[in-house]
Design an enzyme around this catalytic site. Sequence first.
Site, PDB file in Angstrom:
ATOM      1  N   GLY A  70       0.790  -1.218   0.000  1.00  0.00           N
ATOM      2  CA  GLY A  70       0.000   0.000   0.000  1.00  0.00           C
ATOM      3  C   GLY A  70       0.821   1.265   0.000  1.00  0.00           C
ATOM      4  O   GLY A  70       0.436   2.259  -0.616  1.00  0.00           O
ATOM      5  N   ASN A 150      -7.322   4.293   9.407  1.00  0.00           N
ATOM      6  CA  ASN A 150      -6.717   3.099   9.994  1.00  0.00           C
ATOM      7  C   ASN A 150      -6.642   3.136  11.516  1.00  0.00           C
ATOM      8  O   ASN A 150      -6.513   2.095  12.157  1.00  0.00           O
ATOM      9  CB  ASN A 150      -5.316   2.878   9.420  1.00  0.00           C
ATOM     10  CG  ASN A 150      -4.407   4.075   9.641  1.00  0.00           C
ATOM     11  OD1 ASN A 150      -4.707   5.172   9.170  1.00  0.00           O
ATOM     12  ND2 ASN A 150      -3.301   3.878  10.335  1.00  0.00           N
ATOM     13  N   GLN A 178      -7.188   0.032   4.199  1.00  0.00           N
ATOM     14  CA  GLN A 178      -7.936  -0.578   5.305  1.00  0.00           C
ATOM     15  C   GLN A 178      -9.294  -1.104   4.871  1.00  0.00           C
ATOM     16  O   GLN A 178      -9.834  -2.035   5.474  1.00  0.00           O
ATOM     17  CB  GLN A 178      -8.123   0.433   6.438  1.00  0.00           C
ATOM     18  CG  GLN A 178      -6.892   0.662   7.291  1.00  0.00           C
ATOM     19  CD  GLN A 178      -6.453  -0.565   8.073  1.00  0.00           C
ATOM     20  OE1 GLN A 178      -7.248  -1.424   8.416  1.00  0.00           O
ATOM     21  NE2 GLN A 178      -5.167  -0.654   8.360  1.00  0.00           N
ATOM     22  N   HIS A 200      -1.495  -7.850   3.021  1.00  0.00           N
ATOM     23  CA  HIS A 200      -1.403  -8.327   4.409  1.00  0.00           C
ATOM     24  C   HIS A 200      -2.497  -7.767   5.307  1.00  0.00           C
ATOM     25  O   HIS A 200      -2.627  -8.180   6.460  1.00  0.00           O
ATOM     26  CB  HIS A 200      -0.007  -8.055   4.985  1.00  0.00           C
ATOM     27  CG  HIS A 200       0.252  -6.647   5.412  1.00  0.00           C
ATOM     28  ND1 HIS A 200       0.211  -6.261   6.719  1.00  0.00           N
ATOM     29  CD2 HIS A 200       0.586  -5.543   4.703  1.00  0.00           C
ATOM     30  CE1 HIS A 200       0.506  -4.971   6.821  1.00  0.00           C
ATOM     31  NE2 HIS A 200       0.732  -4.513   5.599  1.00  0.00           N
ATOM     32  N   THR A 236      11.164  -7.455 -11.563  1.00  0.00           N
ATOM     33  CA  THR A 236      10.563  -8.761 -11.811  1.00  0.00           C
ATOM     34  C   THR A 236       9.361  -8.983 -10.897  1.00  0.00           C
ATOM     35  O   THR A 236       9.444  -8.760  -9.687  1.00  0.00           O
ATOM     36  CB  THR A 236      11.599  -9.879 -11.571  1.00  0.00           C
ATOM     37  OG1 THR A 236      12.718  -9.661 -12.432  1.00  0.00           O
ATOM     38  CG2 THR A 236      11.000 -11.246 -11.849  1.00  0.00           C
ATOM     39  N   CYS A 327       2.785   1.893  11.942  1.00  0.00           N
ATOM     40  CA  CYS A 327       3.776   2.663  11.185  1.00  0.00           C
ATOM     41  C   CYS A 327       4.303   3.853  11.970  1.00  0.00           C
ATOM     42  O   CYS A 327       5.282   4.480  11.572  1.00  0.00           O
ATOM     43  CB  CYS A 327       3.177   3.132   9.862  1.00  0.00           C
ATOM     44  SG  CYS A 327       2.721   1.766   8.764  1.00  0.00           S
TER      45      CYS A 327
END
Length: 381
Positions: A70, A150, A178, A200, A236, A327
């Site tokens: 995100g 969040n 979220q 996640h 990649t 975070c």
Amino acid sequence: MGVIFLDNAATTPLEPRVREEMIRMMDNFGNPSSTHLSGRGAKVEVEVVRKRISKILGAESGEIFFTSGGTEADNMALFCSVRDLGVKRIITTTIEHHAVGHPIEFMVERGEVQVQYLTLNEYGDIDLVELGNLLKNGPKTLVSLMFSNNEIGNLYPVAQISTLCQKYAALFHSDTVQAMGHLPINVKDVHYDFLTCSAHKIHGPKGIGFVYVKSGLKVKPFIQGGGQERNLRAGTENTIGICALGKAFEIATNEMAQDQKKVEALKTRVIQEVQRIVPGVKFFGRSAELDKSLYTVLSIAFPKTGNDMLTFSFDMKGISVSGGSACTSGSNQGSHVLRGLGAWTEDYQPVRVSFSKFNTQDCVTGFIQALEEIYAITPAK
């Protein structure tokens, strides 16, 4: 019972069916950019997921670009809007995730864009009239407002925001990390220019996500060094992660209604029990209002006591909760989201309880028992 994990807004446990998908893909080691058989097989896997996600969102497959998560997706939307789309002003709030707030501050410091912050009330609500007035005048604008907060769970009125952006020819970026996979999002119903997702948060692995970029927006590569993702994101492709994301997104969408019903029951019980146990308790934002908040997030405002480490106390009792965003857990300034709600928040200690479909009533019972034990030692003043 072991550890009771109630910090699902920070991350979620891996869904077993997603783990199975990851194991399956470990044998498909081809590089999707290679033209031989192994490469073509890997490429097919990537494109199947892209089409699956785009169908769920009502988008075109060419509007979905895989990222590392995100944060990269939000950064891409913001930086590319200013660099490539002529955006000179960003309208946002002070309580966005740092994946939005910090890139904006960075560009403002470099003189690349100006920012205007919307006024918030004590609940964290925005004023749509103010937004409309700002959009009436000014340079080319990007409105960047998250779908759901969040930390405090508030749901923004994205449909009305989108209508205003279209009326005044502004771009609309919504950090949907979220909300994605928890609430219905369809770009045919509401016009978005940029959306974001992180696996996640919906029981997928870390390190994979996507950005939705509305077709017709001429943005250049955000990461240089290769022609992957139709020359928009070099590197990649993470085939294992992409397939895991696709499976997680599919499961979350298909089981959304039943998951919401289950989790709302857990959240409702926590609200009721906390009010019973803790005199003077409040809730930050709209998190205790089921119709105005994300059902997975509850932000509790505990009156300050002699114990100023409630999250640590819960941790010692095997309960994983947080004081806000993971975070910002290393910050010594506290939550910027709570500061944005006003000075009243300084008299309360935050505990964010965030739920997932894997939580049960036994988890709630464990949390309540721990809370009763903590407040038996350090009752509210």
